[in-house]
Design an enzyme around this catalytic site. Structure first.
Site, short mmCIF file in Angstrom:
data_model
loop_
_atom_site.label_atom_id
_atom_site.label_comp_id
_atom_site.label_asym_id
_atom_site.label_seq_id
_atom_site.Cartn_x
_atom_site.Cartn_y
_atom_site.Cartn_z
N LYS A 151 0.82 -1.22 0.00
CA LYS A 151 0.00 0.00 0.00
C LYS A 151 0.85 1.26 0.00
CE LYS A 151 -4.32 -1.82 1.77
NZ LYS A 151 -5.46 -1.62 2.69
N LYS B 96 -10.13 -17.01 -6.43
CA LYS B 96 -10.87 -17.26 -5.19
C LYS B 96 -12.09 -16.35 -5.09
CE LYS B 96 -10.15 -17.46 -0.18
NZ LYS B 96 -9.18 -17.23 0.93
N LYS C 15 -15.66 -11.16 -1.48
CA LYS C 15 -16.75 -10.21 -1.30
C LYS C 15 -16.42 -8.85 -1.90
CE LYS C 15 -15.08 -9.45 3.42
NZ LYS C 15 -15.35 -9.72 4.83
#
Length: 338
Positions: A111, A198, A201
């Protein structure tokens, strides 16, 4: 019993993939281990959060874990920010952890490279010590993690060994050294639209995942549109037929029927019949969970359970925190009671 700690971040509604891959296993673990299941809301604020939404997601996630079968008589279920020992322990751990160790953490590196070091919060750098505190406060012997979390367990083990060596006396260990418990795959669930990835959400394509709180008609539509192949033959071959193989895994996990049995049962039948039956199996699995979830949110039972869980967690966490404080010399020397 050995002790297990698991922290779950309230970052949205879990998918059926989260249920099959992890949540079902937690239900089984509570029968064999002394379990602490924590909603780690303090970890969530390393990025900006809407306060109302964060509270709703925190309470909702606790309700969902109870709805799938976690038993407050067998496991301690609580919210991280309601046990102040987590934040206090994190400061002690930070002061015994080097900047170099924290800068090597993958999430911070990724990040900070994408956003620049000035574009990320200091919490992104220092949240791993908070995670270490989550684990050591409950004297956890085992921590179930996926491969992506192994680095944090290595940091935890390094800290515990260093702390015990630096502050322990007469070979007395202050903190328990945890072991990694790699979560069993439990039928790894892949995206309905990209069966080589995979299920997540956070997938930008909502058709790729099934939320645990999805409405039945939406579940049916998503499974009907799930990617398969052009052969129309129902067989388990993850390498060459990942789509139908993924659906077989979901069907098996939803019903308890072995994959081989399902393949035999649907021999000579088309994908349409298979998907229709799979959709009903998933709806049947999730309906009682959803009913229990909504009942918990509408009653005082959930808050009573979380109040009790926080109280139980504080008793254990505060004892460990006091040992840490005593070891490093914080506060006054404890007086002998007569």
């Amino acid at each position: 019993m050995e002790t297990i700690f698991s922290g779950i971040q309230p970052s949205g509604i879990p998918t059926i993939g989260n249920y099959i891959g992890a949540m079902k296993q937690f239900i089984e673990l509570q029968n064999s281990y002394n379990c602490y299941f924590c909603i780690v809301d303090e970890h969530a604020i390393t990025v900006p959060q809407d306060p109302l939404k964060l509270r709703q997601q925190t309470r909702g996630l606790a309700a969902l874990y109870l709805a799938v079968g976690l038993d407050p008589e067998k496991a301690t279920i609580f919210i991280q920010s309601e046990v102040s020992a987590h934040a206090e322990a994190a400061w002690i751990i930070q002061c015994n952890t080097t900047i170099g160790e924290l800068e090597r953490m993958t999430q911070f590196k990724d990040k900070s490279q994408k956003n620049g070091r000035t574009g990320v919060s200091a919490g992104l750098l220092t949240y791993p010590p908070l995670m270490v505190g989550d684990i050591v406060l409950y004297n956890a012997n085992l921590v179930p993690v996926g491969d992506d979390q192994k680095q944090h367990l290595e940091l935890t083990r390094d800290f515990v060994e260093r702390f015990n060596k630096r502050y322990g006396q007469a070979n007395q260990e202050i903190l328990v050294l945890p072991e990694v418990k790699i979560a069993e795959q439990g039928g790894r669930v892949m995206s309905l639209q990209d069966p080589t990835s995979k299920m997540s959400k956070s997938d930008s394509n909502a058709k790729g995942f099934i939320s645990m709180l999805e409405e039945p008609n939406i579940i049916r539509k998503k499974i009907k549109s799930a990617v398969t192949d052009s052969t129309g033959i129902i067989e388990y071959d993850p390498e060459n037929k990942p789509g139908i193989s993924n659906l077989l895994n979901i069907f098996s996990a939803s019903t308890g029927r072995p994959v081989d049995e399902l393949v035999e049962a649907y021999a000579g039948k088309g994908y349409g019949d298979f998907k229709s039956d799979l959709a009903e199996a998933v709806v049947d699995l999730l309906t009682p969970i959803q009913e229990r979830y909504h009942a918990l949110l509408a009653s005082d039972e959930l808050d009573d359970i979380l109040d009790k869980g926080a109280e139980q967690a504080r008793l254990v966490a505060n004892k460990t925190l006091q040992r840490m404080k005593n070891a490093i010399g914080l506060g006054r020397k404890p007086r002998k009671r007569t």
